[in-house]
Motif scaffolding. Structure first.
Motif, short mmCIF file in Angstrom:
data_model
loop_
_atom_site.label_atom_id
_atom_site.label_comp_id
_atom_site.label_asym_id
_atom_site.label_seq_id
_atom_site.Cartn_x
_atom_site.Cartn_y
_atom_site.Cartn_z
N LYS A 1 0.85 -1.20 0.00
CA LYS A 1 0.00 0.00 0.00
C LYS A 1 0.89 1.24 0.00
O LYS A 1 1.71 1.43 0.90
N GLY A 2 0.71 2.08 -1.02
CA GLY A 2 1.55 3.27 -1.15
C GLY A 2 0.95 4.50 -0.51
O GLY A 2 -0.28 4.67 -0.48
N GLU A 3 1.82 5.36 0.02
CA GLU A 3 1.41 6.64 0.58
C GLU A 3 2.35 7.72 0.03
O GLU A 3 3.56 7.67 0.25
N GLN A 4 1.81 8.67 -0.71
CA GLN A 4 2.60 9.75 -1.30
C GLN A 4 2.56 10.97 -0.39
O GLN A 4 1.49 11.52 -0.12
N GLY A 5 3.71 11.39 0.12
CA GLY A 5 3.80 12.61 0.91
C GLY A 5 4.51 13.69 0.12
O GLY A 5 5.02 13.47 -0.98
N ASP A 6 4.57 14.89 0.67
CA ASP A 6 5.26 15.98 -0.01
C ASP A 6 6.75 15.72 -0.12
O ASP A 6 7.38 16.08 -1.12
N ASP A 7 7.31 15.11 0.90
CA ASP A 7 8.76 14.91 0.90
C ASP A 7 9.15 13.45 1.06
O ASP A 7 10.31 13.14 1.33
N HIS A 8 8.20 12.53 0.92
CA HIS A 8 8.53 11.12 1.09
C HIS A 8 7.51 10.24 0.37
O HIS A 8 6.40 10.70 0.02
N ILE A 9 7.90 9.01 0.14
CA ILE A 9 6.99 7.96 -0.33
C ILE A 9 7.12 6.80 0.65
O ILE A 9 8.24 6.40 0.99
N SER A 10 6.01 6.26 1.10
CA SER A 10 6.03 5.10 1.98
C SER A 10 5.20 3.97 1.38
O SER A 10 4.21 4.22 0.68
N PHE A 11 5.62 2.74 1.68
CA PHE A 11 4.88 1.55 1.27
C PHE A 11 4.75 0.65 2.49
O PHE A 11 5.72 0.42 3.21
N ILE A 12 3.53 0.13 2.71
CA ILE A 12 3.23 -0.64 3.91
C ILE A 12 2.64 -1.99 3.50
O ILE A 12 1.85 -2.08 2.56
N TYR A 13 3.04 -3.01 4.24
CA TYR A 13 2.50 -4.36 4.00
C TYR A 13 2.26 -5.01 5.35
O TYR A 13 3.13 -5.01 6.22
N GLU A 14 1.06 -5.55 5.51
CA GLU A 14 0.68 -6.21 6.76
C GLU A 14 0.46 -7.70 6.51
O GLU A 14 -0.05 -8.10 5.46
N SER A 15 0.84 -8.51 7.48
CA SER A 15 0.59 -9.95 7.37
C SER A 15 -0.91 -10.20 7.28
O SER A 15 -1.74 -9.42 7.75
N ASP A 16 -1.23 -11.32 6.62
CA ASP A 16 -2.64 -11.71 6.50
C ASP A 16 -2.72 -13.23 6.42
O ASP A 16 -1.72 -13.94 6.62
N GLU A 17 -3.88 -13.73 6.12
CA GLU A 17 -4.07 -15.18 6.08
C GLU A 17 -3.15 -15.84 5.07
O GLU A 17 -2.61 -16.93 5.32
N GLU A 18 -2.93 -15.20 3.92
CA GLU A 18 -2.08 -15.79 2.89
C GLU A 18 -0.61 -15.80 3.31
O GLU A 18 0.09 -16.77 3.06
N THR A 19 -0.13 -14.73 3.93
CA THR A 19 1.28 -14.71 4.35
C THR A 19 1.51 -15.75 5.45
O THR A 19 2.57 -16.38 5.50
N ARG A 20 0.52 -15.94 6.33
CA ARG A 20 0.69 -16.89 7.44
C ARG A 20 0.77 -18.34 6.95
O ARG A 20 1.27 -19.20 7.67
N LYS A 21 0.29 -18.61 5.74
CA LYS A 21 0.43 -19.95 5.17
C LYS A 21 1.89 -20.25 4.81
O LYS A 21 2.30 -21.41 4.76
N GLN A 22 2.66 -19.19 4.56
CA GLN A 22 4.07 -19.35 4.20
C GLN A 22 5.01 -19.02 5.36
O GLN A 22 6.10 -19.58 5.45
N TYR A 23 4.55 -18.11 6.23
CA TYR A 23 5.38 -17.60 7.33
C TYR A 23 4.42 -17.32 8.48
O TYR A 23 3.68 -16.33 8.45
N PRO A 24 4.42 -18.15 9.52
CA PRO A 24 3.34 -18.14 10.51
C PRO A 24 3.50 -17.09 11.61
O PRO A 24 3.38 -17.39 12.80
N PHE A 25 3.76 -15.85 11.19
CA PHE A 25 3.94 -14.77 12.15
C PHE A 25 3.22 -13.53 11.64
O PHE A 25 3.06 -13.33 10.44
N ASP A 26 2.81 -12.69 12.59
CA ASP A 26 2.16 -11.43 12.25
C ASP A 26 3.19 -10.30 12.28
O ASP A 26 3.98 -10.19 13.23
N PHE A 27 3.15 -9.46 11.26
CA PHE A 27 4.13 -8.39 11.16
C PHE A 27 3.55 -7.20 10.42
O PHE A 27 2.55 -7.29 9.70
#
Length: 293
Positions: free
Chosen positions: A81-107
């Motif tokens: 998920k992208g966030e455009q700021g005036d002086d920065h760009i950020s990208f965020i990713y949260e664990s979900d059911e699909e990620t936990r099938k490969q890596y069983p942790f929340d992050f």
């Protein structure tokens, strides 16, 4: 959607796919800095989380259950998920059911880009949002276009280390049943050499004190990659000759032999307690022709 940052010196464009840089342009001469994934390797600058490479068996076990991930983990294949700021760009990713099938942790995983004069500052924030200790490896995989200009040759470029020092190189084999080992190497100025890269598959260094390297053309610095705190540095290009070099700071590494079967005990593994946060980052400096060093 295009995510853009621009100042008088640099122009940066990023994408939600992997939270990666698409383009980094030096406005002084219009040179594209980032390899475009258009030759033998289809990648460009993925983030490596929660694993670098893979385990020896391509699988791993947590609490008696077996899991597997693709090479280099989850982020490079994900749409953030992208966030455009005036002086920065950020990208965020949260664990979900699909990620936990490969890596069983929340992050929670966040990349932030900023421009500061002739520098791109890239910061990472990883939080354990679960209730169990979370083991992971983390690494960077930026590929830089080499050569940068017509008439230049790959072998005319070199990597110059901050410190003239000794370090250890991890030597491994295609047959991972053969134990890996380390050999002492001297770090100063390494002339790019396709044969040497091919011979070692990936040059992996540890036990160094340098916090940056300069990518130089005929001893003139073009790009500085600063990576304070990273304990490993890898250098790689595709075995089919392609016009790029990857300079990769790592926390941890792939399994280079069968010696470690415990996912928590792999060399360089970071373990975050619940709600603990890991922060790191690196900087790309683009030298201007009129400035030199």
């Amino acid at each position: 959607m295009a995510y853009l940052l621009e100042n008088d010196i640099l122009k940066l464009e990023c994408t939600e796919q992997g939270g990666e840089m698409l383009h980094l342009t030096n406005k002084e001469d219009g040179i594209e800095i980032i390899y475009q994934g258009d030759e033998a390797w289809s990648g460009s600058n993925p983030s490596l989380f929660p694993i670098i490479g893979s385990t020896y068996n391509k699988t791993y076990e947590i609490a008696g259950k077996q899991y597997s991930m693709k090479n280099h983990g989850l982020i490079r294949y994900a749409r953030l998920k992208g966030e455009q700021g005036d002086d920065h760009i950020s990208f965020i990713y949260e664990s979900d059911e699909e990620t936990r099938k490969q890596y069983p942790f929340d992050f929670s995983y966040k990349i932030t880009y900023r421009l500061e004069n002739n520098q791109v500052k890239i910061d990472y924030r990883i939080e354990n949002t679960g209730k169990e200790d979370m083991p992971f490896s983390f690494g960077l995989h930026p590929a830089f276009r080499v050569p940068q200009k017509q008439g230049e040759m790959f072998e005319e470029y070199s990597i110059h280390f901050e410190n003239d020092e000794n370090a250890n190189q991890i030597i491994f084999h295609d047959d991972l049943s053969i134990p890996s080992h380390t050999q002492s190497v001297h770090l100063n100025n390494w002339q790019l050499n396709r044969d040497e890269i091919k011979r070692f598959a990936t040059i992996v260094l540890k036990d160094f004190s340098s916090t940056y390297v300069d990518l130089e053309y005929k001893n003139v610095p073009k790009i500085r990659i600063s990576f304070p705190g990273f304990p490993f540095l890898a250098i790689w290009s595709h075995p089919s000759p392609s016009n790029f070099i990857c300079i990769e700071p790592w926390f941890g590494h792939a399994d280079f032999d069968q010696s470690c079967s415990d996912f928590y005990q792999r060399e360089g593994t970071i373990i975050l307690q619940p709600h603990e946060v890991f922060k790191t980052g690196y900087t790309i400096t683009i030298f201007q022709n009129k400035e030199g060093k």
